[in-house]
Scaffold this motif. Structure first.
Motif, short mmCIF file in Angstrom:
data_model
loop_
_atom_site.label_atom_id
_atom_site.label_comp_id
_atom_site.label_asym_id
_atom_site.label_seq_id
_atom_site.Cartn_x
_atom_site.Cartn_y
_atom_site.Cartn_z
N ILE A 33 0.84 -1.20 0.00
CA ILE A 33 0.00 0.00 0.00
C ILE A 33 0.87 1.25 0.00
N GLY A 34 1.93 1.25 0.80
CA GLY A 34 2.82 2.40 0.87
C GLY A 34 3.45 2.73 -0.47
N SER A 35 3.83 1.71 -1.21
CA SER A 35 4.43 1.96 -2.53
C SER A 35 3.40 2.53 -3.50
N ARG A 36 2.15 2.12 -3.36
CA ARG A 36 1.09 2.71 -4.20
C ARG A 36 0.84 4.17 -3.83
N LEU A 37 0.84 4.45 -2.54
CA LEU A 37 0.58 5.82 -2.09
C LEU A 37 1.71 6.78 -2.46
N SER A 38 2.92 6.27 -2.54
CA SER A 38 4.07 7.15 -2.81
C SER A 38 4.51 7.14 -4.26
N LYS A 39 3.81 6.39 -5.09
CA LYS A 39 4.17 6.30 -6.51
C LYS A 39 4.12 7.68 -7.17
N GLY A 40 5.21 8.03 -7.83
CA GLY A 40 5.28 9.31 -8.54
C GLY A 40 5.81 10.45 -7.70
N PHE A 41 6.00 10.24 -6.41
CA PHE A 41 6.51 11.29 -5.54
C PHE A 41 8.02 11.17 -5.44
N PRO A 42 8.72 12.30 -5.25
CA PRO A 42 10.17 12.22 -5.07
C PRO A 42 10.51 11.47 -3.78
N LYS A 43 11.72 10.91 -3.74
CA LYS A 43 12.14 10.09 -2.60
C LYS A 43 12.09 10.85 -1.28
N GLN A 44 12.39 12.15 -1.30
CA GLN A 44 12.40 12.91 -0.05
C GLN A 44 10.98 13.17 0.49
N GLN A 45 9.94 12.85 -0.31
CA GLN A 45 8.57 13.06 0.13
C GLN A 45 7.79 11.76 0.30
N VAL A 46 8.49 10.65 0.33
CA VAL A 46 7.82 9.34 0.40
C VAL A 46 6.96 9.22 1.65
N GLN A 70 5.78 11.61 3.60
CA GLN A 70 4.67 12.56 3.55
C GLN A 70 3.57 12.03 2.64
N ALA A 71 3.95 11.45 1.51
CA ALA A 71 2.96 10.91 0.58
C ALA A 71 2.22 9.73 1.18
N MET A 72 2.95 8.83 1.85
CA MET A 72 2.31 7.65 2.42
C MET A 72 1.38 8.00 3.58
N LEU A 73 1.70 9.03 4.33
CA LEU A 73 0.91 9.39 5.50
C LEU A 73 -0.07 10.53 5.25
N TYR A 84 0.31 0.37 10.72
CA TYR A 84 -1.06 0.86 10.96
C TYR A 84 -1.30 2.21 10.30
N ALA A 85 -0.36 3.13 10.46
CA ALA A 85 -0.54 4.47 9.91
C ALA A 85 -0.64 4.46 8.39
N VAL A 86 0.17 3.66 7.73
CA VAL A 86 0.14 3.58 6.26
C VAL A 86 -1.20 2.99 5.81
N LEU A 87 -1.64 1.92 6.45
CA LEU A 87 -2.92 1.30 6.08
C LEU A 87 -4.09 2.23 6.40
N TYR A 88 -4.01 2.93 7.52
CA TYR A 88 -5.04 3.91 7.88
C TYR A 88 -5.10 5.02 6.84
N SER A 89 -3.95 5.51 6.43
CA SER A 89 -3.87 6.56 5.43
C SER A 89 -4.53 6.11 4.13
N ALA A 90 -4.20 4.90 3.69
CA ALA A 90 -4.78 4.37 2.46
C ALA A 90 -6.28 4.22 2.57
N ASN A 91 -6.76 3.87 3.74
CA ASN A 91 -8.20 3.72 3.96
C ASN A 91 -8.91 5.07 3.85
N ASN A 92 -8.23 6.15 4.20
CA ASN A 92 -8.84 7.48 4.17
C ASN A 92 -8.66 8.21 2.84
N ILE A 93 -7.79 7.71 2.00
CA ILE A 93 -7.60 8.33 0.69
C ILE A 93 -8.50 7.60 -0.28
#
Length: 173
Positions: free
Chosen positions: A55-68, A70-73, A127-136
């Protein structure tokens, strides 16, 4: 969100609270906080982290490495992000404290104190990554610059090329 990921989200929450209990018990020299050894919490991390990484890789896809992160959360409330960064710092301090105590005392009971700090971070992160994905939602809106770089919501400049994006909005591709 897929049912497997929702189940994983709740398992991570159970693991996180079990880690808190084990960590606190470690400070009171209670080696078996659940009447059993706490080491199975090691293996639980390997159960909950793979879905969170997918899920985290899906949420951060296309974002620069320094924002991974932030993108996931980005689907988490501010307090959850603060807890994540606090636990990251705490894990580092706890680990070095554990190393110092272990070298001074040679007592294996300190093991629970040292390892449970890592459990806290790993379970909470999952938990935070999965929670984030659930809310996006599927209609997640991401701003993109003219070169196609993803820009985090609320940012007006592309972190990769510096282009001003202002209020340009496109659906996430």
């Amino acid at each position: 969100m897929h049912k497997v990921f929702k189940i994983s989200m709740y398992i991570t929450l159970v693991g996180f609270f079990a880690s808190i209990i084990a960590h606190v018990c470690g400070f009171f020299d209670i080696v078996r906080p659940f009447g059993l050894p706490a080491w199975p919490l090691h293996f639980g991390i390997f159960v909950v982290m793979p879905p969170a990484m997918v899920i985290g890789s899906r949420l951060s896809k296309g974002f620069p490495k320094q924002q991974v992160w932030q993108a996931m959360l980005r689907g988490c409330p501010l307090w959850m992000k603060v807890v994540f960064y606090f636990l990251f710092a705490y894990m580092i301090l706890n680990f070095f404290g554990f190393m110092i105590l272990e070298n001074q005392s040679g007592n294996e009971d300190n093991y629970l104190k040292g390892v449970s700090g890592h459990w806290l971070l790993f379970y909470y992160t999952a938990y935070a990554v999965l929670y984030s994905a659930n809310n996006i939602t599927d209609n997640d809106v991401v701003i993109k610059c003219s070169r196609g770089h993803s820009v985090l919501p609320g940012h007006k400049y592309c972190s990769e090329c510096g282009e001003y994006v202002g209020n340009k909005i496109r659906k996430r591709s």
